[in-house]
Design a protein around this motif. Structure first.
Motif, PDB file in Angstrom:
ATOM      1  N   CYS A  23       0.909  -1.636  -0.209  1.00  0.00           N
ATOM      2  CA  CYS A  23       0.081  -0.392  -0.485  1.00  0.00           C
ATOM      3  C   CYS A  23       0.991   1.126  -0.080  1.00  0.00           C
ATOM      4  O   CYS A  23       2.303   1.307   0.125  1.00  0.00           O
ATOM      5  CB  CYS A  23      -1.149  -0.174   0.813  1.00  0.00           C
ATOM      6  N   ALA A  24       0.318   2.656  -0.642  1.00  0.00           N
ATOM      7  CA  ALA A  24       1.284   3.571  -0.468  1.00  0.00           C
ATOM      8  C   ALA A  24       0.117   4.785  -0.351  1.00  0.00           C
ATOM      9  O   ALA A  24      -1.394   4.906  -0.351  1.00  0.00           O
ATOM     10  CB  ALA A  24       2.035   3.823  -2.067  1.00  0.00           C
ATOM     11  N   ARG A  25       0.741   6.099   0.523  1.00  0.00           N
ATOM     12  CA  ARG A  25       0.121   6.821   0.475  1.00  0.00           C
ATOM     13  C   ARG A  25       0.211   7.700  -1.330  1.00  0.00           C
ATOM     14  O   ARG A  25       1.335   7.612  -1.781  1.00  0.00           O
ATOM     15  CB  ARG A  25       0.603   8.446   1.312  1.00  0.00           C
ATOM     16  N   GLY A  26      -1.293   8.591  -1.312  1.00  0.00           N
ATOM     17  CA  GLY A  26      -0.998   8.616  -2.553  1.00  0.00           C
ATOM     18  C   GLY A  26      -1.408   7.982  -3.269  1.00  0.00           C
ATOM     19  O   GLY A  26      -1.919   6.943  -3.434  1.00  0.00           O
ATOM     20  N   GLY A  27      -0.667   8.021  -4.572  1.00  0.00           N
ATOM     21  CA  GLY A  27      -0.836   7.573  -5.939  1.00  0.00           C
ATOM     22  C   GLY A  27      -2.303   7.130  -7.283  1.00  0.00           C
ATOM     23  O   GLY A  27      -2.246   6.435  -8.117  1.00  0.00           O
ATOM     24  N   TYR A  28      -3.337   7.807  -6.469  1.00  0.00           N
ATOM     25  CA  TYR A  28      -3.918   8.189  -7.723  1.00  0.00           C
ATOM     26  C   TYR A  28      -4.039   9.448  -8.998  1.00  0.00           C
ATOM     27  O   TYR A  28      -4.148   9.661  -9.530  1.00  0.00           O
ATOM     28  CB  TYR A  28      -5.536   8.830  -6.626  1.00  0.00           C
ATOM     29  N   PHE A  29      -3.370  10.463  -8.551  1.00  0.00           N
ATOM     30  CA  PHE A  29      -3.573  11.888  -9.140  1.00  0.00           C
ATOM     31  C   PHE A  29      -1.851  12.064  -9.531  1.00  0.00           C
ATOM     32  O   PHE A  29      -1.331  12.335 -10.842  1.00  0.00           O
ATOM     33  CB  PHE A  29      -3.590  12.740  -8.596  1.00  0.00           C
ATOM     34  N   SER A  30      -0.756  11.472  -8.546  1.00  0.00           N
ATOM     35  CA  SER A  30       0.403  11.154  -8.980  1.00  0.00           C
ATOM     36  C   SER A  30       0.774   9.509  -8.265  1.00  0.00           C
ATOM     37  O   SER A  30       0.245   8.875  -7.254  1.00  0.00           O
ATOM     38  CB  SER A  30       0.899  12.164  -8.105  1.00  0.00           C
ATOM     39  N   ALA A  31       2.382   9.047  -8.724  1.00  0.00           N
ATOM     40  CA  ALA A  31       2.683   8.102  -7.618  1.00  0.00           C
ATOM     41  C   ALA A  31       2.474   8.444  -6.543  1.00  0.00           C
ATOM     42  O   ALA A  31       2.900   9.212  -5.806  1.00  0.00           O
ATOM     43  CB  ALA A  31       4.151   8.178  -8.284  1.00  0.00           C
ATOM     44  N   GLY A  32       2.950   7.538  -5.379  1.00  0.00           N
ATOM     45  CA  GLY A  32       3.133   7.118  -4.496  1.00  0.00           C
ATOM     46  C   GLY A  32       3.712   7.608  -3.809  1.00  0.00           C
ATOM     47  O   GLY A  32       5.324   6.940  -4.395  1.00  0.00           O
TER      48      GLY A  32
END
Length: 118
Positions: free
Chosen positions: A96-105
């Motif tokens: 899992c990663a923070r972010g990742g929808y509009f830019s990479a995690g």
């Protein structure tokens, strides 16, 4: 500091289901999109699914559409990945990663192994 801790991976037969989860801390969870990536042996890490900060928008890799569902609980600071009808090619370490929808995690957990095999 930012921490993301995955759990819930394991060994499952083809056609089975798993629901890994990821508990986050160290940042304001409800302000960030979250995502799941995976990396199979010898392959690059790929985005599997992402969810917006409120949970109202989601996106998926073509290979998992209709089988995987990402969700989040902004009270429990947890993001989930419901995986149904698993296939051998879903075998990978899932992060899992923070972010990742509009830019990479930008921050990552340690990963949880998912193995699909009979």
């Amino acid at each position: 500091q930012v921490q993301l801790v995955e759990s819930g991976g394991g060994l499952v037969q083809p056609g089975g289901s798993l629901r890994p989860s990821c508990v986050a801390s160290g940042f304001t969870f409800r302000n960030y999109s979250l995502s799941w990536y995976r990396q199979a042996p010898g392959k690059e890490r790929e985005l599997v699914a992402a969810i917006g900060s409120t949970g109202s928008i989601t996106k998926y890799a073509d290979s998992v559409k209709g089988r995987f569902t990402i969700s989040r609980d902004n009270v429990k600071n947890t993001v989930y990945l419901q995986m149904n009808n698993l296939k051998a090619e879903d075998t990978a370490v899932y992060y899992c990663a923070r972010g990742g929808y509009f830019s990479a995690g930008d921050y990552w957990g340690q990963g949880t192994q998912v193995t699909v095999s009979s």
